[in-house]
Design an enzyme around this catalytic site. Structure first.
Site, PDB file in Angstrom:
ATOM      1  N   HIS A   1      -1.296  -7.138   0.939  1.00 46.37           N
ATOM      2  CA  HIS A   1      -1.377  -5.683   0.981  1.00 46.37           C
ATOM      3  C   HIS A   1      -2.324  -5.209   2.078  1.00 46.37           C
ATOM      4  CE1 HIS A   1      -1.365  -1.571  -0.461  1.00 46.37           C
ATOM      5  NE2 HIS A   1      -2.671  -1.601  -0.638  1.00 46.37           N
TER       6      HIS A   1
ATOM      7  N   ASP B   1      -1.397   2.554   2.358  1.00 46.01           N
ATOM      8  CA  ASP B   1      -1.652   2.814   0.953  1.00 46.01           C
ATOM      9  C   ASP B   1      -1.848   4.316   0.727  1.00 46.01           C
ATOM     10  OD1 ASP B   1      -2.438   1.167  -1.680  1.00 46.01           O
ATOM     11  OD2 ASP B   1      -3.935   2.757  -1.458  1.00 46.01           O
ATOM     12  N   ARG B   2      -2.988   4.766   0.190  1.00 48.12           N
ATOM     13  CA  ARG B   2      -3.194   6.198  -0.032  1.00 48.12           C
ATOM     14  C   ARG B   2      -3.081   6.975   1.279  1.00 48.12           C
ATOM     15  NH1 ARG B   2      -1.938   6.745  -4.819  1.00 48.12           N
ATOM     16  NH2 ARG B   2      -2.930   8.798  -4.916  1.00 48.12           N
TER      17      ARG B   2
ATOM     18  N   HIS C   1      -3.094   0.962 -12.689  1.00 44.06           N
ATOM     19  CA  HIS C   1      -4.140   1.909 -12.286  1.00 44.06           C
ATOM     20  C   HIS C   1      -3.565   3.292 -12.024  1.00 44.06           C
ATOM     21  CE1 HIS C   1      -2.324   0.331  -8.675  1.00 44.06           C
ATOM     22  NE2 HIS C   1      -2.948   1.204  -7.919  1.00 44.06           N
TER      23      HIS C   1
ATOM     24  N   TYR D   1      -5.673  10.109  -7.246  1.00 42.76           N
ATOM     25  CA  TYR D   1      -4.577   9.469  -7.977  1.00 42.76           C
ATOM     26  C   TYR D   1      -3.945  10.416  -8.991  1.00 42.76           C
ATOM     27  CZ  TYR D   1      -4.920   4.728  -6.163  1.00 42.76           C
ATOM     28  OH  TYR D   1      -4.860   3.621  -5.351  1.00 42.76           O
TER      29      TYR D   1
END
Length: 292
Positions: A272, A107-108, A152, A212
């Protein structure tokens, strides 16, 4: 007592620009660095890290702005750019005595790993990516009503102020919604682990939003510059992801192949949070990567 990775010690060392990075370190052998995703901390790697530590030195940092790591105010677009966060990882590894290391991210953390692979090809020997496409491609594949899955991303891309206020007002509900919606096996995230993620995220709202926000600005610009220059990942790359291509209407393997000539692209039936839901599958993929 807060949950942790059994047998790992915790260190705090300087990253880039003096930002302090917290990490769990364990095992011995060739180094592997594992980067966590949102809304989580290094704890998401607890199963995979323990398995890899049998024959590797495993380093699991909290990213800048997350968990126990430093959370500098975002004084400009570069504070939470993936370029700065990748530099943290390289500095941390060097402080631990590792000038070259394998790197995997979720992910990030996978976005940070991708940027580290492009910016530091002499340092990153192997690259593992869990459940993303690069930032530039991420924005390009989101369109129409299907983009609602990434609402988001748009919320936290807004100018400073409103996103932070909205999220902080109901932090547990906001962050918890992703832990629920993105999980295919809720039992893989025990209550004490979930609670640790929620505590850490609620304490880091401004820096998480800044991370983000950077993905709608500095990170896009950095990816576009590399695309324009024809830059590619020089090391072996393994990508494991859900079948987002089928869901959003694009060829995920082709997207990755444009960046990674030496690519092993795999689809998983896990959700995920695959490092927690399918740790044996993820560990095996990383071991296969390291053998290339």
């Amino acid at each position: 007592m807060a949950p942790g990775i059994p047998g790992f010690e915790h260190v705090r060392l300087p990253g880039a620009d003096g930002v302090e990075i917290a990490a769990a370190v364990g095992g011995s052998g060739s180094p592997v660095v594992l980067l966590h995703g949102f809304p989580q901390t290094h704890l998401m790697w607890r199963h995979v890290a323990a398995r890899l530590a049998a024959d590797h030195t495993v380093v699991c940092p909290d990213l800048r702005g997350y968990g126990a790591s430093g959370k500098p105010p975002a004084t400009g677009p570069g504070t939470y750019a993936k370029r700065a966060m990748a530099a943290d990882v390289v500095a941390l590894a060097a402080a631990l005595g590792h000038d070259r290391f394998a790197l995997a991210g979720h992910d990030r953390g996978a976005l940070v790993a991708f940027r580290a692979g492009l910016d530091h090809p002499e340092t990153v020997t192997h690259l593992g990516i869990l459940d993303i496409v690069p930032t530039l491609d991420m924005w390009n594949v989101l369109h129409g009503v299907s983009a609602a899955v990434g609402y988001h991303l748009y919320l936290m891309a807004q100018p400073p102020g409103l996103p932070e206020t909205m999220i902080a007002a109901s932090a547990d509900a906001f962050f918890g919604s992703f832990l629920d919606a993105w999980s295919a096996d809720p039992a893989a995230m025990p209550p004490e682990v979930r609670a640790a993620y929620l505590r850490a995220s609620a304490a880091a709202v401004p820096s998480i939003v800044a991370d983000y926000r950077a993905s709608a600005g500095a990170d896009v610009a950095d990816d576009q510059a590399d695309l324009d220059a024809g830059s590619q990942l020089a090391m072996p790359v393994t990508v494991i992801q859900q079948d987002w291509g089928a869901q959003l209407g694009y060829d995920a393997a082709a997207v990755w192949r444009a960046w990674a000539p030496d690519l092993d692209h795999r689809l998983t039936r896990a959700g995920h949070f695959m490092a927690e839901e399918a740790p044996d599958e993820v560990t095996a993929a990383i071991r296969d990567l390291l053998a290339r």
